[in-house]
Design a protein around this motif. Structure first.
Motif, PDB file in Angstrom:
ATOM      1  N   VAL A   1       0.853  -1.188   0.000  1.00  0.00           N
ATOM      2  CA  VAL A   1       0.000   0.000   0.000  1.00  0.00           C
ATOM      3  C   VAL A   1       0.887   1.236   0.000  1.00  0.00           C
ATOM      4  CG1 VAL A   1      -1.729   1.327   1.273  1.00  0.00           C
ATOM      5  CG2 VAL A   1      -1.867  -1.185   1.191  1.00  0.00           C
ATOM      6  N   GLN A   2       0.542   2.154  -0.900  1.00  0.00           N
ATOM      7  CA  GLN A   2       1.252   3.432  -0.952  1.00  0.00           C
ATOM      8  C   GLN A   2       0.255   4.575  -0.972  1.00  0.00           C
ATOM      9  OE1 GLN A   2       3.980   3.312  -4.307  1.00  0.00           O
ATOM     10  NE2 GLN A   2       5.619   2.582  -2.985  1.00  0.00           N
ATOM     11  N   LEU A   3       0.585   5.624  -0.236  1.00  0.00           N
ATOM     12  CA  LEU A   3      -0.229   6.827  -0.202  1.00  0.00           C
ATOM     13  C   LEU A   3       0.651   8.003  -0.595  1.00  0.00           C
ATOM     14  CD1 LEU A   3      -2.042   6.243   3.220  1.00  0.00           C
ATOM     15  CD2 LEU A   3      -2.918   5.725   0.940  1.00  0.00           C
ATOM     16  N   GLN A   4       0.180   8.801  -1.522  1.00  0.00           N
ATOM     17  CA  GLN A   4       0.946   9.944  -2.015  1.00  0.00           C
ATOM     18  C   GLN A   4       0.105  11.203  -1.842  1.00  0.00           C
ATOM     19  OE1 GLN A   4       4.153   9.682  -3.349  1.00  0.00           O
ATOM     20  NE2 GLN A   4       4.236  11.916  -3.402  1.00  0.00           N
ATOM     21  N   ALA A   5       0.540  12.043  -0.908  1.00  0.00           N
ATOM     22  CA  ALA A   5      -0.186  13.278  -0.631  1.00  0.00           C
ATOM     23  C   ALA A   5       0.438  14.446  -1.373  1.00  0.00           C
ATOM     24  CB  ALA A   5      -0.187  13.564   0.868  1.00  0.00           C
ATOM     25  N   CYS A   6      -0.394  15.366  -1.766  1.00  0.00           N
ATOM     26  CA  CYS A   6       0.080  16.579  -2.426  1.00  0.00           C
ATOM     27  C   CYS A   6      -0.937  17.690  -2.222  1.00  0.00           C
ATOM     28  CB  CYS A   6       0.331  16.336  -3.900  1.00  0.00           C
ATOM     29  SG  CYS A   6      -1.135  15.923  -4.834  1.00  0.00           S
ATOM     30  N   GLY A   7      -0.563  18.891  -2.655  1.00  0.00           N
ATOM     31  CA  GLY A   7      -1.487  20.007  -2.597  1.00  0.00           C
ATOM     32  C   GLY A   7      -1.160  21.060  -1.560  1.00  0.00           C
ATOM     33  N   GLY A   8      -0.165  20.788  -0.742  1.00  0.00           N
ATOM     34  CA  GLY A   8       0.219  21.769   0.251  1.00  0.00           C
ATOM     35  C   GLY A   8       0.879  22.975  -0.387  1.00  0.00           C
ATOM     36  N   GLY A   9       1.125  23.977   0.432  1.00  0.00           N
ATOM     37  CA  GLY A   9       1.775  25.173  -0.075  1.00  0.00           C
ATOM     38  C   GLY A   9       1.672  26.315   0.905  1.00  0.00           C
ATOM     39  N   LEU A  10       2.000  27.488   0.416  1.00  0.00           N
ATOM     40  CA  LEU A  10       1.955  28.710   1.215  1.00  0.00           C
ATOM     41  C   LEU A  10       0.713  29.502   0.831  1.00  0.00           C
ATOM     42  CD1 LEU A  10       3.258  30.806   3.135  1.00  0.00           C
ATOM     43  CD2 LEU A  10       4.497  31.674   1.126  1.00  0.00           C
ATOM     44  N   VAL A  11      -0.063  29.879   1.827  1.00  0.00           N
ATOM     45  CA  VAL A  11      -1.293  30.626   1.571  1.00  0.00           C
ATOM     46  C   VAL A  11      -1.473  31.659   2.675  1.00  0.00           C
ATOM     47  CG1 VAL A  11      -2.722  28.972   2.844  1.00  0.00           C
ATOM     48  CG2 VAL A  11      -3.750  30.362   1.035  1.00  0.00           C
ATOM     49  N   GLN A  12      -2.124  32.743   2.343  1.00  0.00           N
ATOM     50  CA  GLN A  12      -2.402  33.766   3.345  1.00  0.00           C
ATOM     51  C   GLN A  12      -3.581  33.362   4.220  1.00  0.00           C
ATOM     52  OE1 GLN A  12      -2.923  37.491   1.201  1.00  0.00           O
ATOM     53  NE2 GLN A  12      -0.771  38.010   1.518  1.00  0.00           N
ATOM     54  N   ALA A  13      -3.607  33.886   5.405  1.00  0.00           N
ATOM     55  CA  ALA A  13      -4.727  33.627   6.310  1.00  0.00           C
ATOM     56  C   ALA A  13      -6.037  33.996   5.621  1.00  0.00           C
ATOM     57  CB  ALA A  13      -4.559  34.423   7.592  1.00  0.00           C
ATOM     58  N   GLY A  14      -7.018  33.139   5.793  1.00  0.00           N
ATOM     59  CA  GLY A  14      -8.303  33.324   5.140  1.00  0.00           C
ATOM     60  C   GLY A  14      -8.408  32.631   3.795  1.00  0.00           C
ATOM     61  N   GLY A  15      -7.290  32.143   3.296  1.00  0.00           N
ATOM     62  CA  GLY A  15      -7.272  31.481   2.008  1.00  0.00           C
ATOM     63  C   GLY A  15      -7.665  30.021   2.089  1.00  0.00           C
ATOM     64  N   SER A  16      -7.552  29.338   0.952  1.00  0.00           N
ATOM     65  CA  SER A  16      -7.969  27.939   0.847  1.00  0.00           C
ATOM     66  C   SER A  16      -6.900  27.108   0.162  1.00  0.00           C
ATOM     67  CB  SER A  16      -9.265  27.833   0.036  1.00  0.00           C
ATOM     68  OG  SER A  16     -10.322  28.519   0.656  1.00  0.00           O
ATOM     69  N   LEU A  17      -6.900  25.847   0.498  1.00  0.00           N
ATOM     70  CA  LEU A  17      -6.073  24.855  -0.177  1.00  0.00           C
ATOM     71  C   LEU A  17      -6.858  23.556  -0.252  1.00  0.00           C
ATOM     72  CD1 LEU A  17      -2.497  25.217   1.406  1.00  0.00           C
ATOM     73  CD2 LEU A  17      -3.111  25.687  -0.967  1.00  0.00           C
ATOM     74  N   ARG A  18      -6.562  22.748  -1.252  1.00  0.00           N
ATOM     75  CA  ARG A  18      -7.136  21.409  -1.319  1.00  0.00           C
ATOM     76  C   ARG A  18      -6.007  20.396  -1.385  1.00  0.00           C
ATOM     77  NH1 ARG A  18     -11.067  18.280  -5.638  1.00  0.00           N
ATOM     78  NH2 ARG A  18      -9.163  18.265  -6.903  1.00  0.00           N
ATOM     79  N   LEU A  19      -5.961  19.550  -0.402  1.00  0.00           N
ATOM     80  CA  LEU A  19      -4.998  18.469  -0.368  1.00  0.00           C
ATOM     81  C   LEU A  19      -5.589  17.235  -1.029  1.00  0.00           C
ATOM     82  CD1 LEU A  19      -3.655  18.757   3.291  1.00  0.00           C
ATOM     83  CD2 LEU A  19      -2.980  20.051   1.257  1.00  0.00           C
TER      84      LEU A  19
END
Length: 124
Positions: A1-19
């Motif tokens: 089993v392998q899990l590969q996460a991505c989608g992180g980064g730098l964002v300003q407060a109040g912003g959004s990200l999707r992992l």
């Protein structure tokens, strides 16, 4: 089993990200998937989980801001993070296990498989 996460980064407060976390080597639809996070010097913290049934569970501080979802056809679990705060800064990890009972979804030791983590940094 392998899990590969991505989608992180730098964002300003109040912003959004999707992992995203793509899994392989397992019958994805039968697994409970979780997201956890850790900051330096702190213990691993539960963020959210989604069971094979589709039921979702959240840490209290994430309710209403974060949404976990899954696409069984793509073997992928997502974490939509909105209204991000500087205190959300952490390394985020996805986890998977087939045998997570309902009372254990928030426990990291209930998950056998872990991804490598993706860094989320929220600036103030």
């Amino acid at each position: 089993v392998q899990l590969q996460a991505c989608g992180g980064g730098l964002v300003q407060a109040g912003g959004s990200l999707r992992l995203s976390c793509v899994a392989s080597g397992l019958t994805f639809s039968r697994y409970t998937l979780g997201w956890f996070r850790r900051t330096p010097g702190n213990e691993r913290e539960f963020v959210a989980a989604i069971r094979y049934s589709g039921s979702t569970h959240y840490a209290d501080s994430m309710k209403g801001r974060f949404t976990i979802s899954r696409d069984n056809a793509k073997n992928t679990v997502y974490l939509q993070m909105n209204s991000l705060k500087p205190e959300d800064t952490a390394m985020y990890y996805c986890a998977a296990d087939q045998g997570v009972i309902l009372s254990s979804v928030r426990r990291g030791d209930a998950y056998a498989y872990w991804g490598q983590g993706t860094q989320v940094t929220v600036s103030s």
